[in-house]
Scaffold this motif. Sequence first.
Motif, PDB file in Angstrom:
ATOM      1  N   ASN A 170       0.815  -1.217   0.000  1.00  0.00           N
ATOM      2  CA  ASN A 170       0.000   0.000   0.000  1.00  0.00           C
ATOM      3  C   ASN A 170       0.847   1.264   0.000  1.00  0.00           C
ATOM      4  O   ASN A 170       0.486   2.263  -0.624  1.00  0.00           O
ATOM      5  CB  ASN A 170      -0.944   0.006   1.209  1.00  0.00           C
ATOM      6  CG  ASN A 170      -2.001  -1.080   1.120  1.00  0.00           C
ATOM      7  OD1 ASN A 170      -2.544  -1.341   0.060  1.00  0.00           O
ATOM      8  ND2 ASN A 170      -2.281  -1.734   2.232  1.00  0.00           N
ATOM      9  N   SER A 206     -11.517   3.963   4.512  1.00  0.00           N
ATOM     10  CA  SER A 206     -11.085   2.770   3.775  1.00  0.00           C
ATOM     11  C   SER A 206     -10.931   1.569   4.690  1.00  0.00           C
ATOM     12  O   SER A 206     -11.092   0.426   4.260  1.00  0.00           O
ATOM     13  CB  SER A 206      -9.758   3.050   3.068  1.00  0.00           C
ATOM     14  OG  SER A 206      -9.913   4.039   2.070  1.00  0.00           O
ATOM     15  N   ASN A 207     -10.620   1.823   5.955  1.00  0.00           N
ATOM     16  CA  ASN A 207     -10.491   0.732   6.914  1.00  0.00           C
ATOM     17  C   ASN A 207     -11.841   0.285   7.459  1.00  0.00           C
ATOM     18  O   ASN A 207     -11.972  -0.830   7.963  1.00  0.00           O
ATOM     19  CB  ASN A 207      -9.582   1.159   8.066  1.00  0.00           C
ATOM     20  CG  ASN A 207      -8.152   1.369   7.620  1.00  0.00           C
ATOM     21  OD1 ASN A 207      -7.394   0.423   7.480  1.00  0.00           O
ATOM     22  ND2 ASN A 207      -7.767   2.620   7.376  1.00  0.00           N
ATOM     23  N   ASN A 238     -13.243  -1.075   3.504  1.00  0.00           N
ATOM     24  CA  ASN A 238     -12.306  -1.537   2.472  1.00  0.00           C
ATOM     25  C   ASN A 238     -12.121  -0.430   1.438  1.00  0.00           C
ATOM     26  O   ASN A 238     -13.056   0.275   1.089  1.00  0.00           O
ATOM     27  CB  ASN A 238     -12.783  -2.831   1.805  1.00  0.00           C
ATOM     28  CG  ASN A 238     -11.747  -3.410   0.852  1.00  0.00           C
ATOM     29  OD1 ASN A 238     -11.685  -3.052  -0.311  1.00  0.00           O
ATOM     30  ND2 ASN A 238     -10.938  -4.311   1.361  1.00  0.00           N
ATOM     31  N   ASN A 239     -10.887  -0.290   0.953  1.00  0.00           N
ATOM     32  CA  ASN A 239     -10.606   0.846   0.076  1.00  0.00           C
ATOM     33  C   ASN A 239     -11.189   0.715  -1.325  1.00  0.00           C
ATOM     34  O   ASN A 239     -11.288   1.697  -2.051  1.00  0.00           O
ATOM     35  CB  ASN A 239      -9.095   1.113  -0.004  1.00  0.00           C
ATOM     36  CG  ASN A 239      -8.360   0.104  -0.874  1.00  0.00           C
ATOM     37  OD1 ASN A 239      -8.797  -1.031  -1.047  1.00  0.00           O
ATOM     38  ND2 ASN A 239      -7.223   0.509  -1.407  1.00  0.00           N
ATOM     39  N   PRO A 262      -5.289   2.202   4.064  1.00  0.00           N
ATOM     40  CA  PRO A 262      -5.553   0.806   4.422  1.00  0.00           C
ATOM     41  C   PRO A 262      -4.433   0.097   5.171  1.00  0.00           C
ATOM     42  O   PRO A 262      -4.642  -1.027   5.636  1.00  0.00           O
ATOM     43  CB  PRO A 262      -5.778   0.146   3.051  1.00  0.00           C
ATOM     44  CG  PRO A 262      -6.305   1.248   2.200  1.00  0.00           C
ATOM     45  CD  PRO A 262      -5.539   2.459   2.630  1.00  0.00           C
ATOM     46  N   GLY A 288      -8.319  -3.299   5.230  1.00  0.00           N
ATOM     47  CA  GLY A 288      -8.397  -1.972   4.644  1.00  0.00           C
ATOM     48  C   GLY A 288      -8.314  -1.966   3.132  1.00  0.00           C
ATOM     49  O   GLY A 288      -8.886  -1.094   2.487  1.00  0.00           O
ATOM     50  N   SER A 289      -7.609  -2.934   2.556  1.00  0.00           N
ATOM     51  CA  SER A 289      -7.483  -2.954   1.105  1.00  0.00           C
ATOM     52  C   SER A 289      -7.625  -4.373   0.583  1.00  0.00           C
ATOM     53  O   SER A 289      -7.425  -5.352   1.316  1.00  0.00           O
ATOM     54  CB  SER A 289      -6.131  -2.383   0.657  1.00  0.00           C
ATOM     55  OG  SER A 289      -5.095  -3.318   0.889  1.00  0.00           O
TER      56      SER A 289
END
Length: 420
Positions: free
Chosen positions: A152, A331-332, A335-336, A368, A374-375
């Motif tokens: 990231n 995003s966390n 999810n991003n 994230p 997060g991602s």
Amino acid sequence: MIAPTVATIAIWTICLVATAGVIVRPFKLPEAVWAVAGAVLLAIVGLMPVGAAWTAVLKGGDVYLFLIGMMLLSETARREGLFDWVAVHAVNAAGGSTSRLFALVFGVGTIVTIFLSNDATAVVLTPAVYAAATKAKAKPLPLLFACALIANAASFVLPISNPANLVLYGGKMPPLGSWLASFAVPSVLAIGATFAMLRWVERDSLGSGCARDLPQSRLSRGGLIALIGIVATAALLVTVSAFDRALGLPTCLAGIATTLVVCIGSRSSPLPILRCVSWAVLPLVAGLFILVEALGRTGVIDWLAQALHHAAATAPQATAGVAGATLAVASNLMNNLPAGLIASTTIQQAHPPQLVTDALLIGVDLGPNLSITGSLATILWLTAIRREGQDVGFWRFLKVGAVTMPPALLLALGARILIG
């Protein structure tokens, strides 16, 4: 017919529960189960028309193809021994120093992320790093965390470094020179801060020595073909990106071609490779696309666009900082990938200054690193380490992310705002 206010509350509740399920994984059910269950429930109770849901699923077509290609490349390389071969070379290059091995992993992860994307780092590099840690008789988690975080931290060096970049800009990327002018310095600061903070957090584990001078075996023919396929894919992505074309189909074709060439050369069936690919990632992404589409139908994106337009017109620099940091946290929470989709739609309606858009991109890419879900890249990383018998819980990752992410985010956002 459900009243609009009741429908809105119901949609938000379902999306919140589904997202919480993806993050916490109650009963240890896979992340995809919760995302898909939320999407199906929205359709069953009539809050999301089936046609609209299918349209939302189709929006992720390029992402699905990209992931399929990367997963095929990874599994083919793993089965042909490429990762073990790379691991031996990495351990020997470290010269018995776990700290040096960590720096080597971080550096290679940076290169892989820049030219192959953060998802490639999670899918392709992580198994090789685990193999290196095993052969070096070193604790694997510090090295595996390096894969997760650099995936990231380096994901906005180039437009192709993260598929979320393409999502946020709606496929219309600025020229490469303009991109580098905006993100070169923030990227260097984010990568440097992430390395320094993770190195400090894991200092006790990295202080010991590790194995050295391991015997080197010759790379098999299939492994060599897999390596060539990965390098060729990187070159292909850079070329395709330069012509402003979608990355999914070329990546998928490269993965299929590499797998077929290896299987034909060894006269073996591709079915064992296909069975080992983590296909559950695809319904997870599809479910997230549907959840975002449902949220958009509540009018929340219209409200966000109006607020962003007004704030950017009044104080663009302050808005850039606040918007980037807010999206990093968001995003966390969701999810991003869905956060980036929401941000992209908001940008298209609000038409903010480029500074604000760039700050949002930094937030959706770097934020994230705080949490384990997060991602998409981190979820792929988690899937990869579970296959190796390792696991990292939400709180374990958060302890690392809470130290490493905020300094990197503040430095990157601050640098971008100062550039103007």
